[in-house]
Design a protein around this motif. Sequence first.
Motif, short mmCIF file in Angstrom:
data_model
loop_
_atom_site.label_atom_id
_atom_site.label_comp_id
_atom_site.label_asym_id
_atom_site.label_seq_id
_atom_site.Cartn_x
_atom_site.Cartn_y
_atom_site.Cartn_z
N ILE A 1 37.43 41.58 26.96
CA ILE A 1 37.83 42.86 27.53
C ILE A 1 39.01 42.63 28.48
CG2 ILE A 1 37.09 44.71 29.09
CD1 ILE A 1 34.32 44.47 27.83
N LEU A 2 39.98 43.51 28.39
CA LEU A 2 41.22 43.33 29.14
C LEU A 2 40.98 43.17 30.64
CD1 LEU A 2 44.33 43.30 29.04
CD2 LEU A 2 44.26 45.79 29.30
N GLU A 3 40.14 44.00 31.21
CA GLU A 3 39.87 43.94 32.65
C GLU A 3 39.22 42.62 33.03
OE1 GLU A 3 38.51 47.16 35.92
OE2 GLU A 3 37.07 46.82 34.30
N ASN A 4 38.36 42.09 32.17
CA ASN A 4 37.71 40.81 32.45
C ASN A 4 38.73 39.67 32.47
OD1 ASN A 4 35.30 42.17 32.56
ND2 ASN A 4 34.62 41.55 30.52
N ILE A 5 39.68 39.73 31.56
CA ILE A 5 40.73 38.70 31.55
C ILE A 5 41.54 38.78 32.84
CG2 ILE A 5 42.75 37.82 30.34
CD1 ILE A 5 41.72 39.13 27.80
N ASP A 6 41.87 39.99 33.24
CA ASP A 6 42.66 40.15 34.45
C ASP A 6 41.93 39.65 35.68
OD1 ASP A 6 45.15 41.18 35.66
OD2 ASP A 6 43.81 42.57 36.67
N LYS A 7 40.63 39.91 35.77
CA LYS A 7 39.83 39.42 36.90
C LYS A 7 39.78 37.89 36.89
CE LYS A 7 36.83 43.47 37.44
NZ LYS A 7 35.46 44.01 37.30
N TYR A 8 39.71 37.32 35.71
CA TYR A 8 39.63 35.86 35.58
C TYR A 8 40.93 35.21 36.07
CZ TYR A 8 38.77 31.29 33.42
OH TYR A 8 38.59 29.94 33.20
N VAL A 9 42.07 35.73 35.63
CA VAL A 9 43.34 35.11 36.03
C VAL A 9 43.69 35.45 37.47
CG1 VAL A 9 44.18 35.10 33.65
CG2 VAL A 9 44.80 37.00 35.16
N ALA A 10 43.11 36.55 37.99
CA ALA A 10 43.39 36.92 39.39
C ALA A 10 42.92 35.84 40.35
CB ALA A 10 42.72 38.25 39.72
N GLU A 11 41.87 35.12 39.97
CA GLU A 11 41.36 34.03 40.81
C GLU A 11 42.39 32.92 40.97
OE1 GLU A 11 37.68 32.75 39.18
OE2 GLU A 11 36.68 34.69 39.45
N LYS A 12 43.34 32.86 40.06
CA LYS A 12 44.41 31.86 40.13
C LYS A 12 45.74 32.51 40.48
CE LYS A 12 41.41 28.82 38.78
NZ LYS A 12 40.85 27.84 39.75
N ASN A 13 45.66 33.71 41.06
CA ASN A 13 46.85 34.45 41.50
C ASN A 13 47.82 34.77 40.37
OD1 ASN A 13 46.10 34.50 44.30
ND2 ASN A 13 46.70 32.34 44.43
N LEU A 14 47.25 35.07 39.20
CA LEU A 14 48.03 35.50 38.05
C LEU A 14 47.62 36.92 37.67
CD1 LEU A 14 47.68 32.23 35.91
CD2 LEU A 14 49.65 32.90 37.30
N ILE A 15 48.40 37.55 36.81
CA ILE A 15 48.11 38.91 36.37
C ILE A 15 48.32 39.05 34.88
CG2 ILE A 15 50.47 39.75 36.81
CD1 ILE A 15 49.23 42.41 37.73
N VAL A 16 47.45 39.79 34.21
CA VAL A 16 47.67 40.11 32.81
C VAL A 16 48.80 41.14 32.74
CG1 VAL A 16 46.68 41.22 30.77
CG2 VAL A 16 45.30 39.61 32.09
N PRO A 17 49.81 40.92 31.90
CA PRO A 17 50.98 41.80 31.89
C PRO A 17 50.75 43.12 31.18
CG PRO A 17 51.22 40.10 30.23
CD PRO A 17 49.96 39.78 30.97
#
Length: 500
Positions: A153-169
Amino acid sequence: MSVFLKRVIFLPKPGLRKYSQNLPELTKNTFKVTRGNYNYLRDEDIKHFQNVLGVSRVLTSSEDLHKYNVDWFFQVRGTSNVVLKPKTTEEVSKILSYCNENRIAICPHAGNTGMAGGSNPVFDEVVVSTELMNEIISLDENSGVIICQAGCILENIDKYVAEKNLIVPLDIGAKGSCQIGGNVSTNAGGLRMVRFGNLHGNVLGLEVVKANGDVLDCMSTLKKDNTGYHLKHLFIGSEGTLGFVTKVSLHCPPRPKFKNVAFLGLQNFDKVLKTFKFLKAELGEIISAVEVIDTPTMDFINEVVGQNSPIGDYPFYLLIETSGSNEQHDEEKLNNFFEAALNKALVLNGTVASEPAKIEALWSIRENIPNGFKICSTKMMYYDVSLPLSNYYSIVNDVTEFTKDLSERVFGFGHLGDGNIHLQIQLKDDLTDEIKKRIDPFVFDKILSYGGSISAEHGIGVIKQKYMDRLKTVNTLNLMKDLKRLLDPNKILNPYKVIV
């Protein structure tokens, strides 16, 4: 200049008819589709799928099948008798290989949030859902590249990468339920395309299962890889008609440290365009979203979900988001832009927010719009189109005039930053085939006359398929058909969609 906005959950007002109580007509009848030369499922086919997946991941009850046969907006309805829920690429390969050998049509199914009927069966196709293919495989913090299965799920990916200070584009209103494989298959655009671009530029690699079960490994994690044809681009936006996406390699840029949002009221659309031009000149490097909402849309959302404008009533509204790494710099630039826009008489009123709760409250206005339209879907017509900015809102005026004897209101809202407008029509009576036959050609003819596209970010699916010969030249269509024959000679992959 910020105003406090209380965070609330907006629910439909009491007394409104829930559209989930009204099933849409069967797709095959609505769009006059003839079933292809495919075999019907036999008991032995079901047993084969159960041997591959186990009994629990082969769904056959009508109650379980409902959410796969019917789309989110209740525009289409298929008659599939089975849903398969693989967890691995190997299982997808076995399913497709078997279906290809036995000439059984399949329908890839992701989060079911599209508007063109692309992820729902038309007849009795075997639905292959990616919802259990939801593993995040790896994340390279140095390059910002994440590898995950298509059902994440898109939101789950974004939450995962947010922990590493990244963002899904990619960010869309349905991020809590849409899946990255479906996003890739429709080349989804979303709210922040003006900042990050579309998925053709952000997807670095794909793993795809061909119709015959062969696994195509295009899982590059490099931004630069010019070793032959870029085959992954064939499958981005192809809506599952050329191959079944099972894994995605996605570039995730650094997450902005600070965000600011402005919600502005404007006098007319000419001022909207002038403000947008001024906005790009003043804030170009930190703009991450530019959304436009017209008065009919704002009034409708107020009526349906009880949410209103925080700045009063105006003919048009702009929702602007900036994001960057310097809080003081970005906030100061946005405030200076706002003051200058007021002084130039481009903007009549507005509010600027930097606190997360207030930003979320302002964004909720835009993100609640689809929920409002969904409630009244039996009286709604939906168009996802893109237009040159000079004619961006002209289509709303044209359709309002053309449908004045049929419609209550016509709405225009969407992603001004990339020319994508969501044109919706609220009818006086329930939508019928006769009404569609009258309105659709007018809308599409007008869009094409303006040099626009009848599909901006939701694909062609089954709903717009019959217009393909007007959208593409003969040579282009023939090449698309050649590719389809090469990759899927038995036409088992998502039939009746895009190319027939």
